[in-house]
Scaffold this motif. Sequence first.
Motif, mmCIF file in Angstrom:
data_model
loop_
_atom_site.group_PDB
_atom_site.id
_atom_site.type_symbol
_atom_site.label_atom_id
_atom_site.label_comp_id
_atom_site.label_asym_id
_atom_site.label_seq_id
_atom_site.Cartn_x
_atom_site.Cartn_y
_atom_site.Cartn_z
ATOM 1 N N MET A 124 1.267 81.023 11.461
ATOM 2 C CA MET A 124 0.629 80.362 10.202
ATOM 3 C C MET A 124 -0.544 81.185 9.688
ATOM 4 S SD MET A 124 1.103 76.582 12.402
ATOM 5 C CE MET A 124 0.359 77.396 13.887
ATOM 6 N N PHE A 125 -1.081 80.526 8.764
ATOM 7 C CA PHE A 125 -2.103 81.122 8.035
ATOM 8 C C PHE A 125 -3.099 80.254 7.589
ATOM 9 C CE2 PHE A 125 1.569 83.680 7.190
ATOM 10 C CZ PHE A 125 1.453 84.780 7.607
ATOM 11 N N HIS A 126 -4.614 80.570 7.735
ATOM 12 C CA HIS A 126 -5.714 79.616 7.425
ATOM 13 C C HIS A 126 -6.341 80.167 6.360
ATOM 14 C CE1 HIS A 126 -8.909 81.777 9.663
ATOM 15 N NE2 HIS A 126 -7.732 82.144 10.651
ATOM 16 N N GLY A 127 -6.946 79.129 5.580
ATOM 17 C CA GLY A 127 -7.957 79.716 4.732
ATOM 18 C C GLY A 127 -8.184 78.596 3.660
ATOM 19 N N GLU A 128 -9.185 78.475 3.039
ATOM 20 C CA GLU A 128 -9.878 77.655 2.132
ATOM 21 C C GLU A 128 -9.385 76.221 2.733
ATOM 22 O OE1 GLU A 128 -7.671 78.619 -1.444
ATOM 23 O OE2 GLU A 128 -9.096 80.091 -1.993
ATOM 24 N N GLY A 129 -9.543 75.886 3.878
ATOM 25 C CA GLY A 129 -9.577 74.451 4.692
ATOM 26 C C GLY A 129 -8.275 74.254 4.722
ATOM 27 N N MET A 130 -7.305 74.964 4.762
ATOM 28 C CA MET A 130 -5.818 74.804 4.814
ATOM 29 C C MET A 130 -5.216 75.588 5.992
ATOM 30 S SD MET A 130 -4.713 74.785 0.796
ATOM 31 C CE MET A 130 -3.172 74.326 1.034
ATOM 32 N N VAL A 131 -4.060 75.176 6.519
ATOM 33 C CA VAL A 131 -3.264 75.820 7.540
ATOM 34 C C VAL A 131 -1.838 75.497 7.020
ATOM 35 C CG1 VAL A 131 -2.577 76.198 9.770
ATOM 36 C CG2 VAL A 131 -4.722 75.597 9.353
ATOM 37 N N ALA A 162 3.492 79.310 5.147
ATOM 38 C CA ALA A 162 3.732 80.119 3.708
ATOM 39 C C ALA A 162 2.480 79.999 2.865
ATOM 40 C CB ALA A 162 4.967 79.826 3.110
ATOM 41 N N PRO A 163 1.657 80.831 2.779
ATOM 42 C CA PRO A 163 0.467 80.842 2.045
ATOM 43 C C PRO A 163 0.339 80.794 0.746
ATOM 44 C CG PRO A 163 0.350 82.825 3.145
ATOM 45 C CD PRO A 163 1.619 82.270 3.609
ATOM 46 N N ALA A 164 1.279 80.023 0.016
ATOM 47 C CA ALA A 164 1.448 80.278 -1.401
ATOM 48 C C ALA A 164 0.085 79.381 -2.085
ATOM 49 C CB ALA A 164 2.574 79.909 -1.671
ATOM 50 N N GLY A 165 -0.640 80.022 -2.834
ATOM 51 C CA GLY A 165 -1.582 79.394 -3.559
ATOM 52 C C GLY A 165 -3.077 79.292 -3.005
ATOM 53 N N PHE A 166 -3.123 80.061 -1.961
ATOM 54 C CA PHE A 166 -4.451 80.097 -1.418
ATOM 55 C C PHE A 166 -4.734 81.178 -0.637
ATOM 56 C CE2 PHE A 166 -2.190 78.388 2.766
ATOM 57 C CZ PHE A 166 -2.988 78.899 3.637
ATOM 58 N N LYS A 167 -6.156 81.439 -0.538
ATOM 59 C CA LYS A 167 -6.593 82.918 -0.085
ATOM 60 C C LYS A 167 -6.409 82.788 1.479
ATOM 61 C CE LYS A 167 -10.139 86.258 -0.025
ATOM 62 N NZ LYS A 167 -11.675 85.972 0.378
ATOM 63 N N MET A 221 -7.367 83.682 4.914
ATOM 64 C CA MET A 221 -8.599 84.262 5.532
ATOM 65 C C MET A 221 -8.418 84.546 6.970
ATOM 66 S SD MET A 221 -11.375 81.283 4.407
ATOM 67 C CE MET A 221 -12.678 81.980 5.000
ATOM 68 N N GLY A 222 -7.181 84.552 7.407
ATOM 69 C CA GLY A 222 -6.843 84.858 8.723
ATOM 70 C C GLY A 222 -5.422 84.161 9.147
ATOM 71 N N SER A 223 -4.971 84.518 10.388
ATOM 72 C CA SER A 223 -3.691 83.971 10.773
ATOM 73 C C SER A 223 -3.776 83.302 12.133
ATOM 74 C CB SER A 223 -2.710 84.913 10.928
ATOM 75 O OG SER A 223 -2.934 85.959 11.935
ATOM 76 N N ILE A 224 -2.983 82.082 12.625
ATOM 77 C CA ILE A 224 -2.749 81.625 13.684
ATOM 78 C C ILE A 224 -1.359 81.966 14.343
ATOM 79 C CG2 ILE A 224 -2.898 79.460 15.060
ATOM 80 C CD1 ILE A 224 -4.660 78.397 12.627
ATOM 81 N N ILE A 225 -1.253 82.234 15.453
ATOM 82 C CA ILE A 225 0.083 82.625 16.213
ATOM 83 C C ILE A 225 0.217 81.522 17.327
ATOM 84 C CG2 ILE A 225 -0.552 84.584 17.701
ATOM 85 C CD1 ILE A 225 2.059 85.649 16.910
ATOM 86 N N ALA A 226 1.386 80.936 17.324
ATOM 87 C CA ALA A 226 1.616 80.047 18.347
ATOM 88 C C ALA A 226 2.858 80.450 19.230
ATOM 89 C CB ALA A 226 1.795 78.646 17.783
ATOM 90 N N LEU A 227 2.633 80.656 20.528
ATOM 91 C CA LEU A 227 3.658 81.182 21.247
ATOM 92 C C LEU A 227 3.897 80.086 22.418
ATOM 93 C CD1 LEU A 227 2.078 84.667 22.119
ATOM 94 C CD2 LEU A 227 3.440 84.060 20.199
ATOM 95 N N GLU A 228 5.388 79.932 22.498
ATOM 96 C CA GLU A 228 5.954 78.798 23.520
ATOM 97 C C GLU A 228 6.802 79.665 24.478
ATOM 98 O OE1 GLU A 228 7.546 75.473 21.460
ATOM 99 O OE2 GLU A 228 5.520 74.873 20.875
ATOM 100 N N TYR A 229 6.468 79.261 25.765
ATOM 101 C CA TYR A 229 7.442 79.539 26.699
ATOM 102 C C TYR A 229 7.707 78.457 27.747
ATOM 103 C CZ TYR A 229 9.018 82.579 30.691
ATOM 104 O OH TYR A 229 9.755 83.301 31.628
#
Length: 180
Positions: free
Chosen positions: A149-156, A159-164, A166-174
């Motif tokens: 996932m991506f974060h930026g401008e107060g959103m997560v 698919a970061p269409a429409g926002f800048k 600022m970084g990513s969040i990776i979620a891994l499950e096992y």
Amino acid sequence: MFLPPDMSSVRHFRTELKRTLEDNGFSADNIMQIELAADEALTNAVAANVSCHCDETIICRWRIDSAKFTLYILDYGSGLSENGSLPDNDKELLRSNQNQCFSTFLDHIKNHQSRKPDTLPYNGSGQKHKNMGKGLKIINAMMDSVKVMFHGEGMVDEAPAGFKVMGSIIALEYDRSKHL
């Protein structure tokens, strides 16, 4: 955990992660797979921050619910664009090859890494680091679920269409119950 974007933080991260997994009854094989994927994810986060000249802290959190382990890593890199993503042309690193044993898989990774060293910070100074490229393929091969996932401008968002970005969040499950 709050970690600096420096490869020296991987050792501290791995030590704490391994202790937690052992304390929660994960087998040595389960721990090895989770550690490899987690190391790759943290290395990607460090590389993402470094590539954007960002010294923001990387946030790593995990939880264990019965047999299910989930890890989240948040960084401040620019994320992957469609043009920057890795092509799926390395058949040796794809999980679909069920006949491939774990040691053969690791041999292919080592071979790839030896051909493409890059520079990442280690204890504050630039060091050649072989662990570049193929990280997401390795993570996907080791874990049951991988979500970026991506974060930026107060959103997560996935698919970061429409926002800048600022970084990513990776979620891994096992889920260890699937790996008996």
